[in-house]
Design a protein around this motif. Structure first.
Motif, PDB file in Angstrom:
ATOM      1  N   GLU A  81       0.841  -1.193   0.000  1.00  0.00           N
ATOM      2  CA  GLU A  81       0.000   0.000   0.000  1.00  0.00           C
ATOM      3  C   GLU A  81       0.880   1.249   0.000  1.00  0.00           C
ATOM      4  OE1 GLU A  81      -4.036  -0.055   2.231  1.00  0.00           O
ATOM      5  OE2 GLU A  81      -2.672  -1.265   3.444  1.00  0.00           O
ATOM      6  N   TYR A  83       0.190   5.357   0.662  1.00  0.00           N
ATOM      7  CA  TYR A  83      -0.875   6.223   1.167  1.00  0.00           C
ATOM      8  C   TYR A  83      -0.775   7.670   0.669  1.00  0.00           C
ATOM      9  CZ  TYR A  83      -1.267   2.324   4.442  1.00  0.00           C
ATOM     10  OH  TYR A  83      -1.402   1.080   4.998  1.00  0.00           O
ATOM     11  N   ASP A  94       2.462  10.225  10.337  1.00  0.00           N
ATOM     12  CA  ASP A  94       1.486   9.836   9.311  1.00  0.00           C
ATOM     13  C   ASP A  94       2.030   8.675   8.485  1.00  0.00           C
ATOM     14  OD1 ASP A  94      -0.253  11.733  10.130  1.00  0.00           O
ATOM     15  OD2 ASP A  94       0.030  13.088   8.426  1.00  0.00           O
ATOM     16  N   ARG A  98       3.081   0.817   3.213  1.00  0.00           N
ATOM     17  CA  ARG A  98       3.119  -0.385   4.069  1.00  0.00           C
ATOM     18  C   ARG A  98       3.729  -1.535   3.291  1.00  0.00           C
ATOM     19  NH1 ARG A  98      -0.129  -4.782   5.333  1.00  0.00           N
ATOM     20  NH2 ARG A  98      -1.768  -4.136   3.874  1.00  0.00           N
TER      21      ARG A  98
END
Length: 387
Positions: A81, A83, A94, A98
């Protein structure tokens, strides 16, 4: 006789007319200048004045973010992932991306199973310890009754001590297994790459599906543009005037007409062998965030102030040897221009310090001097910006 007198009178009249034609004068009857000199040269001038002078060192350099971080993954694996994208503002902590944690989760489960096994081993060891305690107590009583030998009592004591050691070993195994669990959980938590501080994602180097190594590839570059470092070079001959805390004013062609300010924070103790200069770093607060890292700037380090310094316009200098600190200018005295050599000093905008060779109030030619030679007459059409 009469004819001779007539001829004599005619000759005198002709001679007088010839003398009149060859006399000084013009066709319109106006006399010309007797000295034959050229007319005065029209020039503009200024008076030498005194003022408070801010000394400084002219510098050039570039800006860079004071806080910049190249974020890397602390574990190896595939990116599952992402973001954020580039140029977005983030807060400290933050999530940015991943990494796949399936392998780490399997390790965690094995570690948790090892904890349970270690706990079961502890229960078994504790049971054996209780049994060894009872056997030892029974052996003591039988020894007092003379029913067992000393050897039997020693054997019971040994069994009790061994059981206690097995309990301690089981507790150590539980502690080790717990540590394995903590490490596995920590590794899983590191699968999320997070922002190291408040800032902006300047660059992103990964996409979903890419494989990253442990602390190998840079995946994000995060910068905090609110505080910048301005690195400039100061000639070694002038580094003695630079001090930490001095103001540095600068401008950049990217933002014309605006002057920014910073303060000297660090002075490199080593002189560059390449150009014999010293690196100086100034800290610049960038709120609002007008300036950008990588900008080229021109500035001036303010090294001090002096009152009552004699100044003349730069345009008054016909020649100027900056390194030798001397130049030539034209001084006007009684409408005559006189070339004079002066000693120069610091520069303040369009004004130059005159260390010697000129007095306060003297008039110097600032425009039109290229047509003037030493000793020429001049006509000042403008002085100090006025007629």
């Amino acid at each position: 006789m009469k004819r001779g007198s007539a001829w004599g009178a005619a000759f005198l009249l002709l001679a007088w007319q010839s003398a009149g034609c060859s006399g000084q004068g013009t066709a319109d009857g106006k006399p010309v200048q007797k000295d034959g000199g050229k007319p005065p040269v029209a020039v503009e001038a200024s008076r030498a004045t005194t003022a408070d002078l801010t000394d400084g060192i002219s510098v050039v350099g570039s800006l860079a973010a004071k806080f910049q971080s190249d974020a890397k993954s602390e574990i190896g694996g595939s990116i599952v992932e992402v973001y954020v994208t580039e140029w977005v503002r983030v807060k400290k902590g933050d999530p940015l991306a991943r990494v796949d944690t399936r392998e780490a989760e399997a390790i965690l489960k094995r570690a948790e199973a090892s904890v349970e096994m270690a706990k079961a081993g502890l229960l078994e060891a504790q049971a054996a310890t209780n049994r060894a305690e009872r056997e030892y107590e029974r052996a003591q009583k039988l020894k007092e009754a003379g029913l067992v030998t000393r050897q039997n009592l020693d054997d019971a004591l040994t069994q009790r001590e061994a059981a206690a050691a097995r309990v301690a070993a089981a507790k150590a195994q539980i502690a080790a297994a717990d540590e394995d669990v903590r490490q596995a959980k920590t590794r899983i938590s590191k699968a999320v790459i997070r922002a190291p501080f408040d800032g902006i994602v300047a660059e992103r180097f990964v996409n979903v599906g890419e494989v990253v190594g442990e602390m190998q590839k840079v995946v994000f570059r995060v910068v905090d543009p609110r505080l910048l470092d301005l690195t400039v070079s100061v000639p070694s001959g002038e580094m003695g005037a630079v001090r930490v805390g001095q103001a540095l004013t600068f401008s950049t062609d990217a933002i014309p007409g605006k002057v920014f300010a910073g303060k000297v924070r660090f002075i490199n103790p080593v002189v560059s062998e390449a150009d014999r200069s010293v690196k100086v770093v100034a800290e610049v607060r960038n709120v609002p965030e007008e300036l950008k890292g990588g900008m080229f700037v021109k500035g001036r380090i303010v090294t001090g102030q002096r009152p009552g310094v004699l100044l003349a316009p730069r345009t008054a200098l016909l020649t100027w040897d900056v390194a030798a600190k001397k130049g030539d200018l034209l001084v006007v005295e009684k409408d005559l221009a006189h070339r004079r050599t002066v000693r120069t000093g610091s520069v303040s905008g369009d004004l130059v310090e005159i260390a010697s060779g000129l007095a306060k109030g003297e008039t110097v030619i600032t425009r039109g001097g290229f047509n003037v030679k030493d000793g020429d007459r001049v006509n000042i059409t403008r002085i100090d910006g006025g007629q």
